[in-house]
Design a protein around this motif. Structure first.
Motif, PDB file in Angstrom:
ATOM      1  N   GLY A  77      -5.884   8.208  -0.130  1.00 28.77           N
ATOM      2  CA  GLY A  77      -4.805   7.616   0.650  1.00 28.77           C
ATOM      3  C   GLY A  77      -5.254   7.278   2.057  1.00 28.77           C
ATOM      4  N   PHE A  78      -5.996   8.193   2.678  1.00 26.02           N
ATOM      5  CA  PHE A  78      -6.491   7.923   4.021  1.00 26.02           C
ATOM      6  C   PHE A  78      -7.443   6.731   4.016  1.00 26.02           C
ATOM      7  CE2 PHE A  78      -9.548   8.339   7.459  1.00 26.02           C
ATOM      8  CZ  PHE A  78      -8.700   8.429   8.556  1.00 26.02           C
ATOM      9  N   ARG A  79      -8.304   6.648   3.009  1.00 26.17           N
ATOM     10  CA  ARG A  79      -9.226   5.503   2.939  1.00 26.17           C
ATOM     11  C   ARG A  79      -8.469   4.188   2.818  1.00 26.17           C
ATOM     12  NH1 ARG A  79     -12.894   9.174   0.463  1.00 26.17           N
ATOM     13  NH2 ARG A  79     -11.922   8.960  -1.582  1.00 26.17           N
ATOM     14  N   ALA A  80      -7.369   4.199   2.086  1.00 19.89           N
ATOM     15  CA  ALA A  80      -6.567   2.979   1.968  1.00 19.89           C
ATOM     16  C   ALA A  80      -5.994   2.580   3.324  1.00 19.89           C
ATOM     17  CB  ALA A  80      -5.445   3.186   0.955  1.00 19.89           C
ATOM     18  N   MET A 132       0.830  -1.200   0.000  1.00 22.27           N
ATOM     19  CA  MET A 132       0.000   0.000   0.000  1.00 22.27           C
ATOM     20  C   MET A 132       0.873   1.261   0.000  1.00 22.27           C
ATOM     21  SD  MET A 132      -2.451   1.490   3.056  1.00 22.27           S
ATOM     22  CE  MET A 132      -1.001   1.646   4.106  1.00 22.27           C
ATOM     23  N   CYS A 133       1.934   1.264   0.802  1.00 22.84           N
ATOM     24  CA  CYS A 133       2.805   2.432   0.876  1.00 22.84           C
ATOM     25  C   CYS A 133       3.482   2.707  -0.466  1.00 22.84           C
ATOM     26  CB  CYS A 133       3.850   2.239   1.972  1.00 22.84           C
ATOM     27  SG  CYS A 133       3.141   2.227   3.636  1.00 22.84           S
ATOM     28  N   ASP A 134       3.978   1.654  -1.103  1.00 25.51           N
ATOM     29  CA  ASP A 134       4.652   1.814  -2.389  1.00 25.51           C
ATOM     30  C   ASP A 134       3.706   2.305  -3.476  1.00 25.51           C
ATOM     31  OD1 ASP A 134       6.850   0.779  -1.094  1.00 25.51           O
ATOM     32  OD2 ASP A 134       6.777  -1.177  -2.086  1.00 25.51           O
ATOM     33  N   ASP A 135       2.544   1.679  -3.560  1.00 23.48           N
ATOM     34  CA  ASP A 135       1.659   1.899  -4.708  1.00 23.48           C
ATOM     35  C   ASP A 135       0.681   3.057  -4.528  1.00 23.48           C
ATOM     36  OD1 ASP A 135       2.932  -0.317  -5.731  1.00 23.48           O
ATOM     37  OD2 ASP A 135       1.293  -1.703  -5.261  1.00 23.48           O
ATOM     38  N   VAL A 136       0.203   3.271  -3.299  1.00 25.94           N
ATOM     39  CA  VAL A 136      -0.874   4.240  -3.081  1.00 25.94           C
ATOM     40  C   VAL A 136      -0.364   5.524  -2.421  1.00 25.94           C
ATOM     41  CG1 VAL A 136      -3.113   4.635  -1.969  1.00 25.94           C
ATOM     42  CG2 VAL A 136      -2.545   2.359  -2.879  1.00 25.94           C
ATOM     43  N   LEU A 137       0.445   5.399  -1.370  1.00 28.53           N
ATOM     44  CA  LEU A 137       0.797   6.563  -0.567  1.00 28.53           C
ATOM     45  C   LEU A 137       2.010   7.331  -1.085  1.00 28.53           C
ATOM     46  CD1 LEU A 137       0.204   5.180   3.037  1.00 28.53           C
ATOM     47  CD2 LEU A 137      -1.417   6.271   1.477  1.00 28.53           C
ATOM     48  N   ALA A 138       3.039   6.626  -1.525  1.00 30.72           N
ATOM     49  CA  ALA A 138       4.260   7.313  -1.954  1.00 30.72           C
ATOM     50  C   ALA A 138       4.009   8.349  -3.054  1.00 30.72           C
ATOM     51  CB  ALA A 138       5.312   6.299  -2.390  1.00 30.72           C
ATOM     52  N   PRO A 139       3.122   8.084  -4.024  1.00 29.70           N
ATOM     53  CA  PRO A 139       2.868   9.106  -5.054  1.00 29.70           C
ATOM     54  C   PRO A 139       2.219  10.380  -4.514  1.00 29.70           C
ATOM     55  CG  PRO A 139       2.203   6.930  -5.834  1.00 29.70           C
ATOM     56  CD  PRO A 139       2.477   6.803  -4.368  1.00 29.70           C
ATOM     57  N   LEU A 140       1.704  10.346  -3.275  1.00 33.87           N
ATOM     58  CA  LEU A 140       1.025  11.513  -2.715  1.00 33.87           C
ATOM     59  C   LEU A 140       1.986  12.496  -2.051  1.00 33.87           C
ATOM     60  CD1 LEU A 140      -2.008   9.739  -0.980  1.00 33.87           C
ATOM     61  CD2 LEU A 140      -1.904  10.715  -3.290  1.00 33.87           C
ATOM     62  N   ALA A 180       3.179  13.695   5.781  1.00 39.39           N
ATOM     63  CA  ALA A 180       2.102  14.639   6.088  1.00 39.39           C
ATOM     64  C   ALA A 180       0.787  13.919   6.326  1.00 39.39           C
ATOM     65  CB  ALA A 180       1.954  15.656   4.954  1.00 39.39           C
ATOM     66  N   LEU A 181       0.514  12.875   5.562  1.00 35.02           N
ATOM     67  CA  LEU A 181      -0.716  12.111   5.747  1.00 35.02           C
ATOM     68  C   LEU A 181      -0.611  11.190   6.956  1.00 35.02           C
ATOM     69  CD1 LEU A 181      -3.535  11.320   4.818  1.00 35.02           C
ATOM     70  CD2 LEU A 181      -2.502   9.719   3.195  1.00 35.02           C
ATOM     71  N   GLN A 182       0.559  10.616   7.194  1.00 35.58           N
ATOM     72  CA  GLN A 182       0.730   9.670   8.304  1.00 35.58           C
ATOM     73  C   GLN A 182       0.452  10.305   9.648  1.00 35.58           C
ATOM     74  OE1 GLN A 182       3.502   9.618  10.676  1.00 35.58           O
ATOM     75  NE2 GLN A 182       3.076   7.626  11.594  1.00 35.58           N
ATOM     76  N   LEU A 183       0.657  11.618   9.743  1.00 29.98           N
ATOM     77  CA  LEU A 183       0.418  12.298  11.016  1.00 29.98           C
ATOM     78  C   LEU A 183      -1.040  12.202  11.444  1.00 29.98           C
ATOM     79  CD1 LEU A 183       1.618  13.994  13.276  1.00 29.98           C
ATOM     80  CD2 LEU A 183       1.356  16.024  11.847  1.00 29.98           C
ATOM     81  N   ASN A 184      -1.953  12.057  10.499  1.00 27.57           N
ATOM     82  CA  ASN A 184      -3.376  11.951  10.835  1.00 27.57           C
ATOM     83  C   ASN A 184      -3.677  10.670  11.623  1.00 27.57           C
ATOM     84  OD1 ASN A 184      -6.217  11.114  10.473  1.00 27.57           O
ATOM     85  ND2 ASN A 184      -6.424  12.993   9.308  1.00 27.57           N
ATOM     86  N   LYS A 186     -15.434   4.114  15.844  1.00 26.35           N
ATOM     87  CA  LYS A 186     -15.389   4.980  14.667  1.00 26.35           C
ATOM     88  C   LYS A 186     -13.992   5.548  14.436  1.00 26.35           C
ATOM     89  CE  LYS A 186     -20.308   6.087  14.641  1.00 26.35           C
ATOM     90  NZ  LYS A 186     -20.586   5.260  13.455  1.00 26.35           N
ATOM     91  N   LEU A 187     -13.233   5.720  15.496  1.00 26.64           N
ATOM     92  CA  LEU A 187     -11.841   6.114  15.331  1.00 26.64           C
ATOM     93  C   LEU A 187     -11.031   4.973  14.727  1.00 26.64           C
ATOM     94  CD1 LEU A 187     -11.333   7.924  18.764  1.00 26.64           C
ATOM     95  CD2 LEU A 187     -11.345   9.035  16.522  1.00 26.64           C
ATOM     96  N   VAL A 188     -11.281   3.773  15.173  1.00 33.23           N
ATOM     97  CA  VAL A 188     -10.587   2.598  14.643  1.00 33.23           C
ATOM     98  C   VAL A 188     -10.888   2.404  13.163  1.00 33.23           C
ATOM     99  CG1 VAL A 188     -10.550   0.064  14.722  1.00 33.23           C
ATOM    100  CG2 VAL A 188     -10.359   1.375  16.841  1.00 33.23           C
ATOM    101  N   SER A 189     -12.131   2.587  12.787  1.00 35.79           N
ATOM    102  CA  SER A 189     -12.535   2.367  11.393  1.00 35.79           C
ATOM    103  C   SER A 189     -12.084   3.475  10.462  1.00 35.79           C
ATOM    104  CB  SER A 189     -14.059   2.246  11.305  1.00 35.79           C
ATOM    105  OG  SER A 189     -14.677   3.505  11.575  1.00 35.79           O
ATOM    106  N   GLY A 190     -11.722   4.625  11.028  1.00 38.69           N
ATOM    107  CA  GLY A 190     -11.351   5.765  10.197  1.00 38.69           C
ATOM    108  C   GLY A 190     -12.527   6.621   9.781  1.00 38.69           C
ATOM    109  N   GLU A 191     -13.720   6.273  10.246  1.00 36.46           N
ATOM    110  CA  GLU A 191     -14.871   7.133   9.965  1.00 36.46           C
ATOM    111  C   GLU A 191     -14.689   8.494  10.637  1.00 36.46           C
ATOM    112  OE1 GLU A 191     -18.819   4.843  10.218  1.00 36.46           O
ATOM    113  OE2 GLU A 191     -17.372   3.522  11.245  1.00 36.46           O
ATOM    114  N   TRP A 192     -14.134   8.468  11.846  1.00 34.90           N
ATOM    115  CA  TRP A 192     -13.831   9.686  12.583  1.00 34.90           C
ATOM    116  C   TRP A 192     -12.321   9.767  12.807  1.00 34.90           C
ATOM    117  CZ3 TRP A 192     -17.987   9.732  17.105  1.00 34.90           C
ATOM    118  CH2 TRP A 192     -19.273   9.771  16.538  1.00 34.90           C
TER     119      TRP A 192
END
Length: 556
Positions: free
Chosen positions: A80-83, A47-55, A121-125, A151-157
């Motif tokens: 990226g966050f959804r992934a 996921m990091c290689d294919d989805v996040l690194a390009p961001l 920058a995204l990982q800080l979330n 909801k925090l665990v799921s990423g909804e919140w």
């Protein structure tokens, strides 16, 4: 050179250096089998290689911004966050009772390293959310846990931490935000907070703010601070995000780096909040979140070091300049470039080993309840935070130097690593505060936790390391005997010396497990131990030298 997740390196450090097998052998973490660990690291790495690194570059070039009161995030960050969320990576170590995986923190830190290397920058979330989950698990009421954690665990919140105010930075006890009882079990929270990482975004249903504030009967200082859950949207009868709360993002900071991470000024105007933990005990609850985040921020330094190292190696292999020791060779054949690259590799490995050893200690403390493991984790945490972030800054700076003039040109991407990582030595407690914590609170046991580590390192057959351990033992005994001002004066150097000796120990341990690593271990030992001795000498200098001049004389 695109980033590639160092899956095999992480597995080696966990297995051969940090002693993760002890964690997997406990009943609490029996599900962390070798097969599970391999699957987790491999899938997260993909996921990091294919989805996040390009961001990563997109976040730097197209910063988050405030538009008509709404925070608009960088292109691709929502996907990226959804992934990250859909992969289950936010709640890896959260309690299964609330939807988490219940896996060791060491695995969470390994995954966090890869996510941070790909896009810091995204990982800080999710890092902030993970800390909030841990704080709620430890201190919140059952009702708050059931409403928020799933909801925090799921990423909804998403979760944030609200400590700092314009007049209250490191001195948290000076905060003025107030909370007044509404008479129905809720509180009206009023005040302004600054430097709120990911204070808002446009992809989560709700933002859950943990806010430090004072009740009407609060005492002065940190003893009068309470902690409140203040969501952006109030949960309805079904626990879903309902009507808007009385809070807003006033502005976003214009920063040196981490442009994709919105850092907000938050205003609370009688916002509805719920008490988390006991009244006036907010700092204890917040420290649960901060201690998680301090190791996590140390890993952020590691993340950038790894990414900058890979970037520099890629450039060095492609760039040809001057006469080299082999015909038509790249600049990697120049001695000075080799010095920098090997130094970057040695530093990055040392931080990874330290971070994973710290995480293993925290896991063992949780699994066994053993106070010795708890003390070890507590002692290593400030070292991991400070050494990890200092190393991230150093390695990123060396990466620019490897690039030469092109490193100073934004198009190469080398400069972004340094701009992004610089703040990690400041937030979640400056590195000076980490050092003072190490020689203050962490030596209140008379040095017991430090001496236990020194005993392990001193069992080595390597004479140079053994001599350095003996010197560090003498310094620790000296530190314990000093008053606090003299300890503080030498705190940064003491921490640096301990980190250098630990780094040498970890390198030699790795070389014993894999002889192919022997050369890098010798290289590290030859550089780390002389640096450690220099830092040990500085650590004994005392406070008199620092205060020999008045403030006016210094300013003259």
């Amino acid at each position: 050179m695109p980033y590639r997740a160092p899956v095999s390196e992480l597995r080696f450090v966990l297995d051969k250096v940090a002693g993760f097998d002890r964690v997997a052998a406990t009943e609490a973490f029996a599900e962390a089998t070798p097969e599970t660990v391999d699957a987790i690291l491999t899938e997260a790495g993909r996921m990091c290689d294919d989805v996040l690194a390009p961001l990563n570059r997109k976040g730097d070039q197209h910063p988050a911004h405030l538009e008509n009161g709404v925070v608009r995030t960088s292109p691709g960050f929502a996907d990226g966050f959804r992934a990250i969320a859909e992969g289950g990576w936010i709640g890896m170590s959260a309690d299964p009772a609330h939807g988490g995986m219940g896996l060791p923190i060491a695995l969470t830190m390994a995954v966090n390293e890869m996510i941070g290397s790909a896009c810091l920058a995204l990982q800080l979330n999710p890092l902030m959310t993970q800390g909030q989950i841990e704080a709620l698990e430890a201190h919140a009421s059952d009702e708050i846990k059931e409403t928020y954690i799933p909801k925090l665990v799921s990423g909804e919140w998403c979760g944030t931490m609200n400590l700092t105010e314009p007049q209250a930075g490191s001195d948290v006890g000076a905060l003025r935000t107030k909370a007044e009882p509404n008479g129905d079990g809720t509180y009206a929270v009023t005040g302004q907070k600054i430097y709120i990482s990911w204070g808002d975004n446009d992809f989560a249903e709700n933002i859950c703010h943990l806010v430090l504030a004072r009740l009407p009967d609060a005492a002065e200082g940190t003893r009068g601070i309470s902690l409140f859950m203040v969501p952006k949207r109030l949960p309805d009868a079904d626990g879903n995000a309902g009507q808007a709360n009385s809070l807003r993002v006033v502005s976003l900071e214009h920063k040196l780096g981490l442009h994709g991470s919105p850092t907000a000024v938050m205003e609370y105007d009688g916002a509805t909040g719920w008490l988390v933990g006991e009244p006036h005990k907010g700092m204890a609850a917040m420290f649960t979140m901060m201690n998680n985040a301090r190791l996590g921020v140390g890993v952020q330094g590691l993340s950038v070091a790894e990414a900058a190292l890979q970037h520099a190696i890629g450039y060095a292999l492609d760039r040809k300049q001057g006469k080299t020791r082999v015909p038509d060779g790249s600049i990697l054949e120049h001695a000075d470039v080799r010095r920098m690259i090997l130094g970057m590799k040695a530093e990055t490995f040392a931080v990874r080993a330290l971070a994973m050893e710290c995480a293993v200690a925290l896991d063992m403390a949780k699994a066994t309840g053993d106070v010795a493991w708890r003390a070890r984790g507590a002692f290593l945490t400030p070292i991991a935070k400070a050494f990890g972030t200092d190393t991230g800054i150093k390695v990123a700076g060396d990466g620019i130097q490897v690039h030469g003039g092109m490193g100073f040109v934004e198009e190469t991407g080398a400069a972004q690593f340094l701009r992004d990582v610089r703040v990690t030595a400041i937030y979640e407690g400056t590195n000076g505060i980490q050092a003072m914590d190490l020689v203050g609170r962490k030596l209140m046991d008379g040095g017991a936790a430090a001496f236990a580590l020194l005993d392990e390192m001193g069992a080595t057959e390597d004479a140079a390391l053994r001599a350095a351990v003996d010197e560090l033992r003498d310094l620790t005994e000296w530190m314990v005997a000093q008053d606090m001002q003299d300890r503080f004066a030498g705190a940064v150097s003491y921490l640096a010396a301990f980190a250098r000796v630990l780094g040498t120990h970890h390198h030699l341990k790795a070389a014993a497990a894999d002889p192919a690593r022997a050369h890098l271990a010798r290289f590290a030992r030859g550089r780390f131990l002389p640096e450690a001795r220099a830092e040990m000498a500085k650590a004994r200098s005392g406070a008199d030298e620092l205060f020999a001049l008045s403030a006016d004389e210094i300013a003259a």
